[in-house]
Design an enzyme around this catalytic site. Structure first.
Site, PDB file in Angstrom:
ATOM      1  N   HIS A 175       0.708  -1.270   0.107  1.00 57.05           N
ATOM      2  CA  HIS A 175       0.047   0.106   0.268  1.00 57.05           C
ATOM      3  C   HIS A 175       0.827   1.260   0.184  1.00 57.05           C
ATOM      4  O   HIS A 175       0.429   2.114  -0.146  1.00 57.05           O
ATOM      5  CB  HIS A 175      -1.020   0.039   1.091  1.00 57.05           C
TER       6      HIS A 175
ATOM      7  N   SER B  87       4.357   2.413   8.152  1.00 60.67           N
ATOM      8  CA  SER B  87       4.052   1.258   7.196  1.00 60.67           C
ATOM      9  C   SER B  87       5.210   1.000   6.396  1.00 60.67           C
ATOM     10  O   SER B  87       6.181   1.785   6.009  1.00 60.67           O
ATOM     11  CB  SER B  87       2.975   1.912   6.285  1.00 60.67           C
TER      12      SER B  87
ATOM     13  N   ASP C 211      -0.379  -7.332   1.870  1.00 56.18           N
ATOM     14  CA  ASP C 211       0.224  -6.215   1.759  1.00 56.18           C
ATOM     15  C   ASP C 211       1.757  -6.406   1.779  1.00 56.18           C
ATOM     16  O   ASP C 211       2.397  -6.234   2.919  1.00 56.18           O
ATOM     17  CB  ASP C 211      -0.371  -5.441   3.004  1.00 56.18           C
TER      18      ASP C 211
END
Length: 266
Positions: free
Chosen positions: A69, A220, A115
């Site tokens: 992402h 992230s 992911d």
């Protein structure tokens, strides 16, 4: 309702709205400089300013692992910086790379399943004490169980009301029971077998804005480590950091050994 109470209520609603739109590392401490030589900062340029967007981690001489992402539509001019402790200061240890290729997992979904992504740098790294790959867990390896001590790091915000940290922070947390994270009042069906979740409960509220130590948005793509081995990738969490029923979610790396091997061979 008295005018004074209306004003107080409006102020409270404003603060809650502000908090709910911000995500990042909660708690933790500054890492010793260059003690995590695999850490990568994925950055983009805005005008004349370069800004940190996501984390990542070096797994081979020319490859960085991160979350899909973070780069859903390819490099788009982003760069990868290795060997950093401070994002703003000039450090001789830093190595900066253009992105040659981005390989997002073909089954990545906007619900954060699968992911995981691999970035091929434009050239091999120059190995040093500040730039070095980390081992990652492969198929048939032992993933941490409920309550296991794990750790992560990143350049995300220090709390819901502050800007992102300039110097790398690290966080020591614990794996949460998989079944609990899949409960309806936690993540429900969006929590899959490809994920684990982790946080650390504070014995009392960590401060006035959060009650757990956790990682999310600005971190992230960074690694979740168990005994020094990368076992997960920081993926996502709740809309607001520090929520007891929204632990940070991490992609389980060992689920993707074949895809990783095939990609690295390209």
């Amino acid at each position: 309702m008295a005018p004074e109470k209306v004003l107080l209520l409006a102020a409270a609603v404003f603060v809650v709205a502000l908090i709910s739109q911000t995500e990042a590392i909660m708690g933790g401490r500054e890492a010793a400089a260059h003690s995590r030589p695999y850490m990568a900062s994925i950055q983009f340029t805005e005008g004349e300013t370069t800004k940190h967007e996501c984390g990542g981690f070096l797994i081979a001489d020319q490859w960085v692992m991160t979350a899909a992402h973070c780069l859903p539509s390819g490099p788009n001019g982003r760069r990868v910086v290795l060997g950093a402790h401070s994002l703003s200061e000039t450090e001789e240890t830093k190595q900066s790379f253009d992105i040659l290729q981005v390989h997002n997992h073909p089954d990545y979904s906007t619900h954060y399943n699968n992911d995981i992504a691999l970035i091929k740098l434009d050239r091999p790294i120059v190995a040093s004490e500040a730039v070095r790959a980390v081992e990652y867990l492969r198929t048939n390896g032992t993933n941490p169980g409920t309550g296991a001590a794990v750790d992560t790091a990143g350049w995300g915000s220090v709390n819901n009301l502050a800007g992102r940290t300039d110097k790398l922070k690290e966080l020591f947390i614990e794996v949460v029971n998989h079944a609990r994270c899949g409960r309806r009042d936690y993540y429900g069906r969006k929590f899959t077998i490809n994920m684990m979740c982790a946080y650390k409960l504070c014995p009392k509220p960590c401060n006035e804005t959060y009650s757990i130590e956790d990682a999310c948005d600005g971190d992230s793509g960074g690694p979740l480590l168990y005994n020094g081995v990368a076992v997960g990738i920081t993926s996502n969490g709740g809309k607001k950091c520090g929520q007891v029923k929204k632990p940070g979610i991490y992609t389980i790396i060992s689920q993707y050994t074949q895809w990783i091997d095939n990609t690295l061979a390209l």
